[in-house]
Design a protein around this motif. Structure first.
Motif, PDB file in Angstrom:
ATOM      1  N   ALA A 474      29.075  53.305  24.722  1.00 49.85           N
ATOM      2  CA  ALA A 474      29.499  53.356  26.425  1.00 49.85           C
ATOM      3  C   ALA A 474      28.793  53.186  27.450  1.00 49.85           C
ATOM      4  N   SER A 475      26.828  53.841  27.190  1.00 53.58           N
ATOM      5  CA  SER A 475      26.439  53.404  28.333  1.00 53.58           C
ATOM      6  C   SER A 475      25.863  51.951  28.915  1.00 53.58           C
ATOM      7  N   LEU A 476      25.466  51.846  27.018  1.00 53.48           N
ATOM      8  CA  LEU A 476      25.654  50.086  27.325  1.00 53.48           C
ATOM      9  C   LEU A 476      26.160  49.020  28.007  1.00 53.48           C
ATOM     10  N   LEU A 477      27.671  49.488  27.458  1.00 50.86           N
ATOM     11  CA  LEU A 477      28.595  48.515  28.078  1.00 50.86           C
ATOM     12  C   LEU A 477      28.375  49.214  29.615  1.00 50.86           C
ATOM     13  N   ALA A 478      28.520  50.063  29.943  1.00 53.59           N
ATOM     14  CA  ALA A 478      28.249  50.403  31.512  1.00 53.59           C
ATOM     15  C   ALA A 478      27.426  49.751  32.140  1.00 53.59           C
ATOM     16  N   VAL A 479      26.152  49.266  31.672  1.00 57.00           N
ATOM     17  CA  VAL A 479      24.945  48.400  32.520  1.00 57.00           C
ATOM     18  C   VAL A 479      25.909  47.164  32.477  1.00 57.00           C
ATOM     19  N   ALA A 480      26.468  46.978  31.322  1.00 57.41           N
ATOM     20  CA  ALA A 480      26.853  45.071  30.740  1.00 57.41           C
ATOM     21  C   ALA A 480      27.688  44.777  32.496  1.00 57.41           C
ATOM     22  N   VAL A 481      28.532  45.729  32.703  1.00 57.74           N
ATOM     23  CA  VAL A 481      29.449  45.535  33.926  1.00 57.74           C
ATOM     24  C   VAL A 481      29.019  45.631  34.531  1.00 57.74           C
ATOM     25  N   ALA A 482      28.079  46.619  35.597  1.00 56.75           N
ATOM     26  CA  ALA A 482      28.004  47.248  36.346  1.00 56.75           C
ATOM     27  C   ALA A 482      26.645  45.800  36.834  1.00 56.75           C
ATOM     28  N   LEU A 483      25.670  44.715  35.470  1.00 51.13           N
ATOM     29  CA  LEU A 483      25.335  43.941  36.343  1.00 51.13           C
ATOM     30  C   LEU A 483      25.975  42.604  36.187  1.00 51.13           C
ATOM     31  N   LEU A 484      27.031  43.081  35.513  1.00 50.58           N
ATOM     32  CA  LEU A 484      28.086  41.610  36.311  1.00 50.58           C
ATOM     33  C   LEU A 484      28.322  41.884  37.831  1.00 50.58           C
ATOM     34  N   LEU A 485      28.669  43.177  38.027  1.00 52.47           N
ATOM     35  CA  LEU A 485      29.721  43.612  39.692  1.00 52.47           C
ATOM     36  C   LEU A 485      28.906  43.540  40.771  1.00 52.47           C
ATOM     37  N   ILE A 486      27.469  44.020  39.982  1.00 50.82           N
ATOM     38  CA  ILE A 486      25.764  43.531  41.441  1.00 50.82           C
ATOM     39  C   ILE A 486      26.068  42.148  41.728  1.00 50.82           C
ATOM     40  N   VAL A 487      26.152  41.402  40.722  1.00 49.67           N
ATOM     41  CA  VAL A 487      25.687  40.274  40.849  1.00 49.67           C
ATOM     42  C   VAL A 487      26.628  39.366  41.058  1.00 49.67           C
ATOM     43  N   LEU A 488      28.092  39.737  41.483  1.00 53.30           N
ATOM     44  CA  LEU A 488      29.271  38.658  41.937  1.00 53.30           C
ATOM     45  C   LEU A 488      29.581  39.547  43.368  1.00 53.30           C
ATOM     46  N   LEU A 489      28.307  40.493  43.913  1.00 53.59           N
ATOM     47  CA  LEU A 489      28.223  40.501  45.228  1.00 53.59           C
ATOM     48  C   LEU A 489      27.576  38.976  46.209  1.00 53.59           C
ATOM     49  N   PRO A 490      28.729  39.361  47.184  1.00 52.91           N
ATOM     50  CA  PRO A 490      27.893  38.224  48.028  1.00 52.91           C
ATOM     51  C   PRO A 490      26.092  37.997  48.499  1.00 52.91           C
ATOM     52  N   SER A 491      25.869  39.610  49.171  1.00 49.90           N
ATOM     53  CA  SER A 491      24.861  38.788  49.669  1.00 49.90           C
ATOM     54  C   SER A 491      23.152  38.825  48.244  1.00 49.90           C
ATOM     55  N   ILE A 492      24.358  39.685  47.129  1.00 51.10           N
ATOM     56  CA  ILE A 492      23.035  39.671  46.011  1.00 51.10           C
ATOM     57  C   ILE A 492      23.355  38.412  45.596  1.00 51.10           C
ATOM     58  N   LYS A 493      24.074  37.803  45.147  1.00 50.89           N
ATOM     59  CA  LYS A 493      24.311  36.450  44.803  1.00 50.89           C
ATOM     60  C   LYS A 493      23.731  35.082  45.263  1.00 50.89           C
ATOM     61  N   LYS A 494      23.868  35.819  47.099  1.00 47.94           N
ATOM     62  CA  LYS A 494      22.962  34.818  47.874  1.00 47.94           C
ATOM     63  C   LYS A 494      21.059  34.689  47.722  1.00 47.94           C
ATOM     64  N   LYS A 495      20.726  36.292  47.671  1.00 52.84           N
ATOM     65  CA  LYS A 495      20.049  36.490  47.053  1.00 52.84           C
ATOM     66  C   LYS A 495      18.906  35.683  46.203  1.00 52.84           C
ATOM     67  N   ARG A 496      20.104  35.844  44.737  1.00 53.45           N
ATOM     68  CA  ARG A 496      19.569  35.388  43.740  1.00 53.45           C
ATOM     69  C   ARG A 496      19.461  33.699  43.565  1.00 53.45           C
ATOM     70  N   GLU A 497      19.549  33.385  44.157  1.00 55.77           N
ATOM     71  CA  GLU A 497      20.409  30.956  44.396  1.00 55.77           C
ATOM     72  C   GLU A 497      19.066  31.148  45.220  1.00 55.77           C
ATOM     73  N   GLU A 498      18.610  31.969  46.181  1.00 52.31           N
ATOM     74  CA  GLU A 498      17.512  31.791  46.711  1.00 52.31           C
ATOM     75  C   GLU A 498      16.366  31.926  45.728  1.00 52.31           C
ATOM     76  N   ALA A 499      15.729  32.850  45.550  1.00 57.55           N
ATOM     77  CA  ALA A 499      14.899  33.675  44.366  1.00 57.55           C
ATOM     78  C   ALA A 499      15.065  31.964  43.623  1.00 57.55           C
ATOM     79  N   PHE A 500      15.170  31.340  43.003  1.00 52.78           N
ATOM     80  CA  PHE A 500      15.264  30.469  42.047  1.00 52.78           C
ATOM     81  C   PHE A 500      14.898  28.796  43.187  1.00 52.78           C
ATOM     82  N   VAL A 501      14.601  29.043  44.401  1.00 51.56           N
ATOM     83  CA  VAL A 501      14.725  27.108  45.384  1.00 51.56           C
ATOM     84  C   VAL A 501      13.310  27.713  45.841  1.00 51.56           C
ATOM     85  N   GLU A 502      12.618  26.721  45.462  1.00 49.46           N
ATOM     86  CA  GLU A 502      11.241  26.225  46.325  1.00 49.46           C
ATOM     87  C   GLU A 502      10.878  26.676  47.118  1.00 49.46           C
ATOM     88  N   ASP A 503       9.878  26.721  48.401  1.00 47.81           N
ATOM     89  CA  ASP A 503       9.889  26.232  49.984  1.00 47.81           C
ATOM     90  C   ASP A 503       9.532  24.666  49.686  1.00 47.81           C
TER      91      ASP A 503
END
Length: 503
Positions: A474-503
């Motif tokens: 149950a704890s592991l499945l909760a972590v999986a759901v939390a990971l998905l929800l966090i990464v779908l947040l607009p601010s996190i999503k934007k930061k994630r996209e920026e992390a993989f872009v070179e200057d």
């Protein structure tokens, strides 16, 4: 004391003449393919998998591991000298490393990369040796429900941490899972998704997919670029030793990169690439000293930090593979394939049933890192000459080697056609901007997930609540759901996209 006993056993295994030879061969091959842009450790290990059939399991894994962390060293050489990252994790090294080379400071840049890599590799191996046994103890208490939940976390983590679009990464995972279902159903014995093709009743070979998507796909992609785009570094590299000021600047960057890489390497989908990007981002956040060269103009911290991080990440990515049997990235998925070839089931039982392999592999990483630092700096002149070899002479040899390797696996012409097909598919993925590594993870974990899911449901007599009533599951499945929800947040999503872009 127990750790010292284990390491003594490991060094006893690693210090045999045969294993030292294969560690040296792996390190040399790794550096070579790291130096040559566009090949990479995934394609090379995929090509060499059939060749490991005739080797003892310990020697085979020592050589393949040497290729992986050796490629991290070699990739920095072309990044600094030619402005071409030989390996994906060296992409950020290009930014400041090549600027240093243009200013006549290629020597200190290469030394910073080499020394940082050596220190981080040693620390990463120490982390692996220290954390593997306790994690193995935990893993031995896992049942089918826990393993299924753990694999869900692994796949979600691979999606979250894959570079590029989340939707594309998810699509790659799903495609990998579907390809893993092709073959004969273990329980009923009925052929599924084989489309009445007899050769598909045994499933699609892992070597075929890996070699096609990563080997042939990369070759087709490289051939699509004009040859004139390759620049060759002809200047002599002089004065390898960094100055006292360089050492003062790079030491904190090496420590930060090592710590970050050691942590991120353990994560599913992490490893060397994410560690290098994260380390460079952190170095840019650290305030510049008075008179220090800005980032993007040849700052030595921009070389030392990412190069330390990618080597530490390469070492610690073995932790989930050796302790839980979960490959955190594409190279580790190939290592699962290599272990399966030798009838070794990846997971916690490796340490108890095959301690010579487990500790011999860990000890060989220390030896390999020492070999790499001794080999790399004196051989820089040779690597520079190698970069002048036209790609039109290299790719036919690679294609032929791949075809022979695939055919020798099952003595089957059908596999060669399948590799060609997956080569075209791999090229389409590159053109569409799809990261193919999650596909490989999905393909490896798919059949295992299905097996654990069925086993858990058989034990619970078809009760699906078993996955949420058992605390760890149950704890592991909760972590999986939390990971998905966090990464779908607009601010996190934007930061994630920026992390993989070179200057």
């Amino acid at each position: 004391m127990e750790l010292i006993d284990h390491l003594t056993l490991g060094f006893g295994v690693a210090f045999t003449a045969q294993n030292l030879l294969y560690a040296l061969l792996g390190c040399l091959l790794g550096t070579l393919i790291g130096v040559l842009p566009g090949i990479g450790p995934v394609a090379t290990i995929a090509m060499l998998l059939p060749a490991t059939y005739g080797l003892p399991p310990v020697a085979a894994l020592i050589m393949l591991a040497g290729i992986y962390y050796g490629a991290q060293y070699g990739g920095s050489t072309t990044a600094i000298l030619v402005n071409l990252p030989g390996e994906s994790s060296s992409v950020v090294t290009v930014i400041d490393g090549h600027q240093m080379a243009k200013k006549g400071r290629a020597g200190p840049a290469l030394a910073a990369a080499g020394l940082g890599s050596f220190f981080a590799g040693c620390v990463g191996t120490l982390v692996l040796a220290a954390f593997a046994p306790p994690l193995t103890e935990v893993a031995l208490s896992f049942g089918p429900a826990e393993y299924f939940a753990l694999m869900i976390v692994g796949l979600i983590g691979a999606v979250v941490l894959a570079s590029g679009s989340l939707i594309k990464a998810l699509a790659m995972i799903v495609l990998g899972l579907l390809l893993g279902l092709v073959g004969t159903d273990v329980n009923s014995g009925v052929a599924r998704f084989s489309f009445d093709v007899p050769e598909l009743t045994d499933g699609i070979s892992f070597v075929v997919i890996a070699m096609g998507v990563f080997g042939y796909g990369e070759i087709i992609h490289n051939l699509s670029h004009p040859e004139g785009e390759r620049s060759v570094f002809t200047d002599k590299v002089q004065g390898l030793m960094p100055t006292k000021e360089d050492f003062k600047n790079m030491l904190p960057a090496v420590l930060r990169g090592t710590a970050l890489g050691s942590a991120l390497g353990i994560l599913p989908g992490g490893g060397a690439l994410l560690s290098a990007f994260a380390a460079y981002t952190i170095e840019k956040k650290v305030k510049l000293k008075a008179g220090e060269i800005p980032f993007g103009k040849g700052n030595i911290r921009g070389v030392a930090g990412p190069e330390s991080a990618n080597n530490a990440g390469a070492q610690t990515s073995f932790i989930p593979l050796l302790t839980l049997g979960i490959p955190p990235n594409a190279v580790m998925a190939l290592m699962v394939g290599a272990m399966t070839i030798h009838n070794i089931q990846p997971g916690p039982q490796v340490m108890t049933s095959n301690p010579e392999l487990f500790w011999g592999l860990i000890a060989s990483m220390w030896i390999g890192n020492a070999m790499l630092i001794i080999l790399n700096l004196p051989l820089i002149g040779m690597w520079i000459k190698l970069l002048a070899v036209p790609y039109r002479w290299l790719f036919p040899a690679i294609v032929l080697f791949c075809a022979i390797g695939v055919y020798s696996t099952n003595n089957n012409n059908f596999d060669i056609w399948m590799v060609a097909l997956f080569g075209v598919i791999g090229y389409i993925f590159i053109k569409l901007g799809c990261e193919p590594a999650p596909l490989l993870l999905g393909f490896i974990l798919g059949p295992m997930m299905e097996e654990y899911l069925r086993r858990a449901l058989l034990i619970s007599r078809g009760d699906w609540s078993v996955f949420v009533t058992r605390p760890i599951s149950a704890s592991l499945l909760a972590v999986a759901v939390a990971l998905l929800l966090i990464v779908l947040l607009p601010s996190i999503k934007k930061k994630r996209e920026e992390a993989f872009v070179e200057d």
